[in-house]
Design an enzyme around this catalytic site. Structure first.
Site, PDB file in Angstrom:
ATOM      1  N   ASP A 173      35.175 -27.694-101.470  1.00 34.82           N
ATOM      2  CA  ASP A 173      36.091 -28.117-100.417  1.00 34.82           C
ATOM      3  C   ASP A 173      36.649 -26.868 -99.733  1.00 34.82           C
ATOM      4  O   ASP A 173      36.214 -25.737-100.015  1.00 34.82           O
ATOM      5  CB  ASP A 173      37.188 -29.045-100.972  1.00 34.82           C
ATOM      6  N   CYS A 177      36.274 -26.235-106.261  1.00 37.78           N
ATOM      7  CA  CYS A 177      37.425 -26.639-105.453  1.00 37.78           C
ATOM      8  C   CYS A 177      38.587 -25.734-105.873  1.00 37.78           C
ATOM      9  O   CYS A 177      38.346 -24.643-106.400  1.00 37.78           O
ATOM     10  CB  CYS A 177      37.731 -28.136-105.587  1.00 37.78           C
ATOM     11  N   THR A 213      40.835 -26.092-108.299  1.00 35.97           N
ATOM     12  CA  THR A 213      40.852 -25.968-109.759  1.00 35.97           C
ATOM     13  C   THR A 213      39.498 -26.196-110.403  1.00 35.97           C
ATOM     14  O   THR A 213      39.312 -25.864-111.578  1.00 35.97           O
ATOM     15  CB  THR A 213      41.805 -27.024-110.352  1.00 35.97           C
ATOM     16  N   HIS A 264      24.657 -27.253-125.543  1.00 28.55           N
ATOM     17  CA  HIS A 264      24.969 -28.453-126.324  1.00 28.55           C
ATOM     18  C   HIS A 264      25.046 -29.730-125.483  1.00 28.55           C
ATOM     19  O   HIS A 264      24.743 -30.806-125.987  1.00 28.55           O
ATOM     20  CB  HIS A 264      26.303 -28.274-127.058  1.00 28.55           C
ATOM     21  N   HIS A 273      21.771 -32.366-130.432  1.00 31.34           N
ATOM     22  CA  HIS A 273      22.530 -32.414-129.175  1.00 31.34           C
ATOM     23  C   HIS A 273      21.927 -33.425-128.201  1.00 31.34           C
ATOM     24  O   HIS A 273      22.636 -34.042-127.417  1.00 31.34           O
ATOM     25  CB  HIS A 273      22.601 -31.017-128.553  1.00 31.34           C
TER      26      HIS A 273
END
Ligand code: RB5
Length: 152
Positions: free
Chosen positions: A8, A65, A67, A98, A133
């Protein structure tokens, strides 16, 4: 390797830095926008990149973005996407090893450009380990399909 990248407005600068880095390493980069710093909405770019990954147009996605959280949550709403929101290289590596993550998400307001590049390198270099996994990743897919896995 082909990579789709999106951000963004809050991460436009860091997206440009990461694109320049990836192109310098001869990755094939698809820029899904945003293309200016004008205020926009991160789910738009999350969906574009996520769809490029699930359609196999690209191998991996990178989303940025402010965060990394909103754009990562949005990407994870697209079936087949396993987006890892990380800000340390150990988690970036383990997300591949994993969790077989297919999208890396982080935040321009959280990591600097140097760490961002290290996150990208760690994520793209690390192979999925499979084995036990894979069983767990399959269970994630079952949750996505609406199955009850409580007795698995
Ligand atoms: C935009 O201000 C900001 O909310 C967005 O970039 C992101 O951090 C949301 O998770």
């Amino acid at each position: 390797m082909k990579i789709a990248i999106g951000s963004d407005h809050a991460a436009f600068d860091l997206k440009s830095i990461v694109i320049q880095y990836l192109e310098g390493k001869e990755f094939d980069v698809v820029d899904a926008g945003t293309f200016t710093k004008e205020s926009t909405h991160y789910p738009i770019y999350a969906q574009k990149v996520a769809r490029a990954v699930t359609s196999e147009e690209v191998d991996f996605g990178i989303l940025i973005c402010g965060t990394g959280v909103g754009i990562g949550i949005s990407a994870n709403k697209v079936p087949g996407i396993r987006a890892a929101i990380v800000s340390d290289t150990y988690s970036a590596r383990m997300a591949r090893a994993h969790n077989n993550a297919n999208v890396l998400a982080f935040g321009e307001r959280v990591v600097g450009p140097g760490l961002a590049i290290e996150l990208v390198d760690a994520f793209l270099e690390e192979p999925f380990q499979g084995g036990r996994h894979q069983t767990r990743v399959n269970l994630i897919s079952q949750i996505e399909a609406g199955d009850d896995i409580s007795s698995d």
